[in-house]
Design a protein around this motif. Structure first.
Motif, PDB file in Angstrom:
ATOM      1  N   LEU A 107     -18.358   9.817  -3.937  1.00 31.46           N
ATOM      2  CA  LEU A 107     -18.782   8.776  -4.880  1.00 31.46           C
ATOM      3  C   LEU A 107     -20.114   8.170  -4.476  1.00 31.46           C
ATOM      4  CD1 LEU A 107     -15.363   7.036  -5.568  1.00 31.46           C
ATOM      5  CD2 LEU A 107     -16.678   8.446  -7.150  1.00 31.46           C
ATOM      6  N   ASN A 108     -20.290   7.941  -3.211  1.00 24.27           N
ATOM      7  CA  ASN A 108     -21.554   7.362  -2.752  1.00 24.27           C
ATOM      8  C   ASN A 108     -22.721   8.323  -2.948  1.00 24.27           C
ATOM      9  OD1 ASN A 108     -20.656   4.820  -2.127  1.00 24.27           O
ATOM     10  ND2 ASN A 108     -20.192   5.324   0.017  1.00 24.27           N
ATOM     11  N   ALA A 109     -22.407   9.640  -2.829  1.00 25.40           N
ATOM     12  CA  ALA A 109     -23.438  10.633  -3.072  1.00 25.40           C
ATOM     13  C   ALA A 109     -23.874  10.593  -4.537  1.00 25.40           C
ATOM     14  CB  ALA A 109     -22.918  12.020  -2.712  1.00 25.40           C
ATOM     15  N   ARG A 110     -22.988  10.099  -5.385  1.00 19.54           N
ATOM     16  CA  ARG A 110     -23.312  10.031  -6.803  1.00 19.54           C
ATOM     17  C   ARG A 110     -23.852   8.658  -7.208  1.00 19.54           C
ATOM     18  NH1 ARG A 110     -20.911  12.685 -11.013  1.00 19.54           N
ATOM     19  NH2 ARG A 110     -20.797  14.931 -10.592  1.00 19.54           N
ATOM     20  N   GLY A 111     -24.185   7.857  -6.203  1.00 24.53           N
ATOM     21  CA  GLY A 111     -24.882   6.621  -6.510  1.00 24.53           C
ATOM     22  C   GLY A 111     -24.029   5.370  -6.505  1.00 24.53           C
ATOM     23  N   SER A 112     -22.710   5.512  -6.317  1.00 25.49           N
ATOM     24  CA  SER A 112     -21.898   4.301  -6.189  1.00 25.49           C
ATOM     25  C   SER A 112     -22.149   3.697  -4.813  1.00 25.49           C
ATOM     26  CB  SER A 112     -20.411   4.637  -6.317  1.00 25.49           C
ATOM     27  OG  SER A 112     -20.155   5.159  -7.586  1.00 25.49           O
ATOM     28  N   GLU A 113     -21.927   2.416  -4.728  1.00 24.47           N
ATOM     29  CA  GLU A 113     -22.032   1.806  -3.406  1.00 24.47           C
ATOM     30  C   GLU A 113     -20.682   1.195  -3.093  1.00 24.47           C
ATOM     31  OE1 GLU A 113     -25.303  -0.817  -3.947  1.00 24.47           O
ATOM     32  OE2 GLU A 113     -26.780   0.740  -3.534  1.00 24.47           O
TER      33      GLU A 113
ATOM     34  N   PHE B 292       0.802  -1.217   0.000  1.00 27.14           N
ATOM     35  CA  PHE B 292       0.000   0.000   0.000  1.00 27.14           C
ATOM     36  C   PHE B 292       0.840   1.275   0.000  1.00 27.14           C
ATOM     37  CE2 PHE B 292      -3.752  -2.262   0.462  1.00 27.14           C
ATOM     38  CZ  PHE B 292      -4.831  -1.415   0.580  1.00 27.14           C
ATOM     39  N   GLY B 293       1.880   1.233   0.816  1.00 19.38           N
ATOM     40  CA  GLY B 293       2.531   2.500   1.089  1.00 19.38           C
ATOM     41  C   GLY B 293       1.601   3.283   1.986  1.00 19.38           C
ATOM     42  N   VAL B 294       2.045   4.438   2.413  1.00 18.93           N
ATOM     43  CA  VAL B 294       1.225   5.203   3.345  1.00 18.93           C
ATOM     44  C   VAL B 294       0.300   6.167   2.612  1.00 18.93           C
ATOM     45  CG1 VAL B 294       2.793   5.058   5.294  1.00 18.93           C
ATOM     46  CG2 VAL B 294       3.113   6.853   3.586  1.00 18.93           C
ATOM     47  N   ASP B 295       0.398   6.198   1.270  1.00 16.76           N
ATOM     48  CA  ASP B 295      -0.332   7.227   0.536  1.00 16.76           C
ATOM     49  C   ASP B 295      -1.408   6.648  -0.380  1.00 16.76           C
ATOM     50  OD1 ASP B 295       1.358   5.964  -1.144  1.00 16.76           O
ATOM     51  OD2 ASP B 295       2.276   7.773  -1.988  1.00 16.76           O
ATOM     52  N   THR B 296      -1.748   5.389  -0.177  1.00 15.92           N
ATOM     53  CA  THR B 296      -2.614   4.720  -1.144  1.00 15.92           C
ATOM     54  C   THR B 296      -3.819   4.089  -0.454  1.00 15.92           C
ATOM     55  OG1 THR B 296      -0.658   4.224  -2.442  1.00 15.92           O
ATOM     56  CG2 THR B 296      -2.634   2.965  -2.957  1.00 15.92           C
ATOM     57  N   PHE B 297      -4.950   4.175  -1.105  1.00 15.40           N
ATOM     58  CA  PHE B 297      -6.095   3.407  -0.618  1.00 15.40           C
ATOM     59  C   PHE B 297      -6.795   2.734  -1.789  1.00 15.40           C
ATOM     60  CE2 PHE B 297      -7.804   7.673  -1.306  1.00 15.40           C
ATOM     61  CZ  PHE B 297      -9.047   7.466  -1.896  1.00 15.40           C
ATOM     62  N   ILE B 298      -7.623   1.770  -1.489  1.00 13.79           N
ATOM     63  CA  ILE B 298      -8.349   1.084  -2.550  1.00 13.79           C
ATOM     64  C   ILE B 298      -9.844   1.286  -2.347  1.00 13.79           C
ATOM     65  CG2 ILE B 298      -6.573  -0.655  -2.981  1.00 13.79           C
ATOM     66  CD1 ILE B 298      -8.181  -2.599  -1.301  1.00 13.79           C
ATOM     67  N   ILE B 299     -10.558   1.162  -3.444  1.00 10.03           N
ATOM     68  CA  ILE B 299     -12.016   1.301  -3.362  1.00 10.03           C
ATOM     69  C   ILE B 299     -12.617  -0.038  -3.722  1.00 10.03           C
ATOM     70  CG2 ILE B 299     -14.030   2.386  -4.428  1.00 10.03           C
ATOM     71  CD1 ILE B 299     -12.366   4.933  -4.657  1.00 10.03           C
ATOM     72  N   MET B 300     -13.451  -0.520  -2.836  1.00  5.72           N
ATOM     73  CA  MET B 300     -14.074  -1.816  -3.039  1.00  5.72           C
ATOM     74  C   MET B 300     -15.578  -1.644  -2.932  1.00  5.72           C
ATOM     75  SD  MET B 300     -11.546  -4.012  -0.649  1.00  5.72           S
ATOM     76  CE  MET B 300     -11.774  -5.634  -1.356  1.00  5.72           C
ATOM     77  N   ASN B 301     -16.259  -2.712  -3.361  1.00  3.43           N
ATOM     78  CA  ASN B 301     -17.705  -2.701  -3.222  1.00  3.43           C
ATOM     79  C   ASN B 301     -18.061  -2.554  -1.748  1.00  3.43           C
ATOM     80  OD1 ASN B 301     -20.422  -3.071  -4.046  1.00  3.43           O
ATOM     81  ND2 ASN B 301     -20.295  -5.129  -3.204  1.00  3.43           N
ATOM     82  N   GLU B 302     -19.091  -1.733  -1.516  1.00  7.59           N
ATOM     83  CA  GLU B 302     -19.499  -1.491  -0.136  1.00  7.59           C
ATOM     84  C   GLU B 302     -19.803  -2.819   0.556  1.00  7.59           C
ATOM     85  OE1 GLU B 302     -23.256   0.498   0.481  1.00  7.59           O
ATOM     86  OE2 GLU B 302     -22.215   1.928   1.766  1.00  7.59           O
ATOM     87  N   GLY B 303     -19.235  -2.994   1.719  1.00 12.59           N
ATOM     88  CA  GLY B 303     -19.506  -4.214   2.469  1.00 12.59           C
ATOM     89  C   GLY B 303     -18.599  -5.363   2.099  1.00 12.59           C
ATOM     90  N   ALA B 304     -17.747  -5.162   1.071  1.00 17.18           N
ATOM     91  CA  ALA B 304     -16.858  -6.243   0.693  1.00 17.18           C
ATOM     92  C   ALA B 304     -15.707  -6.366   1.686  1.00 17.18           C
ATOM     93  CB  ALA B 304     -16.301  -6.008  -0.706  1.00 17.18           C
ATOM     94  N   PHE B 305     -15.518  -5.300   2.449  1.00 16.80           N
ATOM     95  CA  PHE B 305     -14.398  -5.296   3.378  1.00 16.80           C
ATOM     96  C   PHE B 305     -14.893  -5.033   4.785  1.00 16.80           C
ATOM     97  CE2 PHE B 305     -11.179  -3.124   5.824  1.00 16.80           C
ATOM     98  CZ  PHE B 305     -10.142  -4.030   5.722  1.00 16.80           C
TER      99      PHE B 305
END
Lengths: 421, 284
Positions: free
Chosen positions: A263-269, A56-69
């Motif tokens: 992103l969630n405000a725009r309809g992504s979950e 990851f490093g300290v500057d990185t994040f990932i986006i996953m399906n809501e609830g997948a993590f």
């Protein structure tokens, strides 16, 4: 005055050296076990999180399906697709680079084969942001193409890199065209710019997050630039994973929260998962296990405490006269209580110091054995918090075990105590 | 024990100061009952005793006569069941536990028959012990402890543990300890009981000197005629009452019992009190 009581208590302990040591042994066995188990647990946690941090490093994040993590994750982690507006994500304040993978099955038609007919059929298509390859190699592992080919660059469209197997089936080579049918009337002819090196020749280069990349099938897949997927299908609910790096100096958790909200405000979950989140989940798991083990080890600590209590009761009995004398020369009940509490607390503390040292040694030894068995570098953790807590607790255990005997000593009527033989 | 007079109590003590000052110790009609199982042991049965500052008093009597009980009450180790007990103008029965602790810490110094030194501590530390409980600073404590040990002739024994000292030396350490907080009263319970004459003599001489030179009040409970010999007055107890007060070598006031002393013995005859056949300690 407390210092004087400390000296008095210490002298009394030293006077009964043999018995005091035996009591201390009873305490430190328990402490050793607890410290060793917790330290090993912490080392394990450190080892795992270090490995994650290296990806990851300290500057990185990932986006996953809501609830997948997370603890309530459902289904196989990260395998559920979600819709993503990559442009919006890239516009989020603090985001430096964002790269995503989307995948679906599409109707493909290869170049004409040796018999003149092209192969047609439904095959998996992976859309990769080129940045994924250039910026996030630790996630993807190195994608290697065969001689004469290349990976696609940022901004390219209508190009593809073929998995070796599918290339064989299509009998395609660099420069050929593959036809892809998209949503509705959308269709594209993609130029093959590279073909991946087959898996058996590519051992050891798999990324840690292979699951997101569907690595096991990668030689079966055709890879296209992420934006090309947009051209064919538009934004659809087929994103597997997104990796985001933040600008230097930005707080990754803050940016992740912001991105998630927008992103969630725009309809992504979706949920944005940072290194911290993963560490927390792993930390919760490992500390639950260590706590369980330490709880079992704590039973021996309890036995040690009873040992201290026993010793102190004996001590009170045989020093009844001394207690009487102390009170006759002006000791308050509180003084007597304090002296005895310090005495039992000291025995606990000495047990704590010895136990902590032994426990740390034991955990270091165990780590090196585990490391050798599994071929990993196990971190050896000597947590200052753990050490301090253990020392305070061991004094506490001693003092609590001594509380009753000390109280009994303090309550002895002075006249009776003086008469005691 | 006849010859009881109305003003017996007054005749027991002689006000050296002409009866104007408040006596250091004033006990009137002191009773002390112990409960032993179902029987009540009446250790003191209405004892009167007045002690002036600077006196040396020997308390004598057979075992079970209440000597030790009296001693404990004088030393604020125990409180009487009935009667009035004033120590330095303070009513012992009105004092709370912590006040009694303060009293015995500062006003009273104990010397015991069996020395009762703390075995784990050096002579100096033993002498420091009472000062530790008074919260006296370390340097001051050590200085005073050494001073007192020199005073009792043990300047070369400060680092010795009790088991490295002879009986006489141990008792002298105990005396130094009794003097640690500069008390007004020294209570010695059979101070020569465990000593031979040779080692007992300096101890008694020192007790006498404390009275003569330092104006301390010394109360000695003893069977030892030599110990009684240093006393200004000898108070004889029997069955929890004062039966005679005399000077050494003088037959005391024809065995006057103090007024109000309940000698009916209805609950416990001397035998119940565990009196052995030591007989009367009167001598000379």
């Amino acid at each position: 005055m407390l210092k004087d009581f400390l000296v008095l208590a210490g002298q009394s302990i030293m006077h009964r050296r043999m018995r005091s040591w035996l009591t201390v042994i009873g305490v430190f066995i328990g402490i050793t076990a607890v410290v060793a188990l917790i330290s090993i647990g912490l080392g394990l946690e450190r080892t795992i999180t270090d490995q994650i941090a290296s990806v990851f490093g300290v500057d990185t994040f990932i986006i996953m399906n809501e609830g997948a993590f997370g603890p309530q994750a459902h289904g196989p982690g990260g395998s559920e697709e979600y819709a993503l507006d990559l442009a919006t994500l890239r516009a989020v304040e603090g985001v430096k680079v964002a790269a995503a993978v989307r995948e679906r099955t599409a109707f493909l038609q290869g170049p004409p084969r040796s018999d003149g007919t092209p192969l047609q059929g439904f095959f998996p298509v992976s859309g990769l942001s080129p940045e994924l390859i250039t910026e996030f190699e630790s996630f993807t592992g190195e994608l290697k193409v065969q001689k004469g080919g290349r990976l696609f660059d940022v901004g390219e469209e209508a190009v593809t890199v073929l998995g070796s197997e599918i290339a064989n089936r299509f009998q395609a080579s660099v420069g050929n065209t593959v036809f892809v049918a998209g949503e509705g009337a959308a269709e594209l002819s993609l130029t093959v710019v590279g073909i991946l090196i087959p898996a058996e020749e590519d051992e050891g280069s798999r990324g840690v997050f292979a699951g997101g990349m569907n690595q096991s099938q990668n030689q079966d897949t055709i890879y296209v630039p992420y934006e090309t997927m947009d051209l064919l299908w538009g934004p659809a609910k087929d994103v597997l994973i997104t990796v985001v790096r933040v600008n230097p100096g930005e707080d990754v958790d803050e940016v992740a929260d912001r991105a998630e909200e927008i992103l969630n405000a725009r309809g992504s979950e979706i949920s944005a998962v940072t290194y911290t989140d993963i560490s927390e989940v792993i930390g919760t798991m490992t500390s639950t296990i260590s706590a369980f083990l330490a709880g079992i080890a704590g039973i021996s600590l309890l036995v040690g405490g009873v040992g201290v209590m026993n010793t102190m009761f004996t001590s009170v009995l045989e020093r009844t006269k001394e207690i009487g004398v102390m009170k006759a020369v002006g000791a308050k009940n509180g003084h007597v209580l304090t002296i005895f509490l310090i005495e039992s607390g000291l025995m606990g503390l000495v047990g704590g110091i010895v136990g902590t040292l032994l426990g740390l040694g034991l955990s270091a030894a165990a780590s090196s054995i585990i490391g050798r068995l599994f071929g990993v570098e196990m971190a050896v953790v000597a947590s200052p918090t753990l050490i301090l807590t253990t020392l305070v607790c061991s004094f506490g255990i001693g003092a609590i075990a001594g509380l009753w005997p000390a109280w009994r000593a303090a309550q002895l009527p002075v006249v009776d105590a003086l008469r005691y033989e | 024990m006849g010859g009881s007079t109305q003003d017996g109590a007054e005749r027991i003590h002689i006000y050296r100061t002409g009866g104007l000052a408040v006596p250091l110790l004033e006990f009137r009609g002191i009773t002390k009952d112990y409960r032993l199982g179902k029987t009540v042991v009446r250790a003191l049965r209405g004892l009167d005793l007045v002690v002036e500052e600077g006196e040396v008093i020997a308390i004598m009597g057979p075992s079970g006569s209440g000597k030790s009980t009296l001693m404990h009450i004088v030393g604020a180790l125990d409180t009487p069941t009935g009667g009035t007990a004033f120590l330095d103008g303070q009513d012992l029965q009105q004092l709370k536990e912590h006040q009694l602790v303060a009293l015995r810490g500062k006003k009273v110094g104990f010397v015991f028959q069996t020395f009762n030194l703390v075995q784990t501590l050096s002579a100096q530390r033993n002498v420091e012990l009472p000062m530790i409980f008074q919260g006296i600073r370390k340097g001051e404590r050590a200085r005073r402890a050494r001073e007192l040990l020199i005073k009792v002739g043990l300047g070369d024994r400060v680092k010795h543990k009790p088991n490295e000292l002879s009986g006489g030396e141990r008792q002298r350490v105990a005396m130094a300890r009794a003097l640690a907080n500069d008390p007004e009263i020294i209570l010695a319970d059979e101070p020569t009981g465990n000593l031979d004459t040779e080692s007992g003599t300096p101890v008694l001489a020192m007790l006498k000197k404390l009275s003569v030179n330092d104006g301390k009040t010394v109360i000695i409970v003893t069977h030892d005629p030599d110990a009684a010999a240093i006393a200004d007055r000898i108070v004889r107890l029997r069955d929890g009452c004062v039966v005679a007060v005399s000077s050494y070598g003088v037959e005391g006031e024809s065995g006057v019992p103090s007024t109000g002393c309940d000698v009916d013995g209805s609950i416990n005859e001397p035998s119940t009190l565990g009196t052995t056949t030591e007989g009367d300690d009167s001598h000379a």
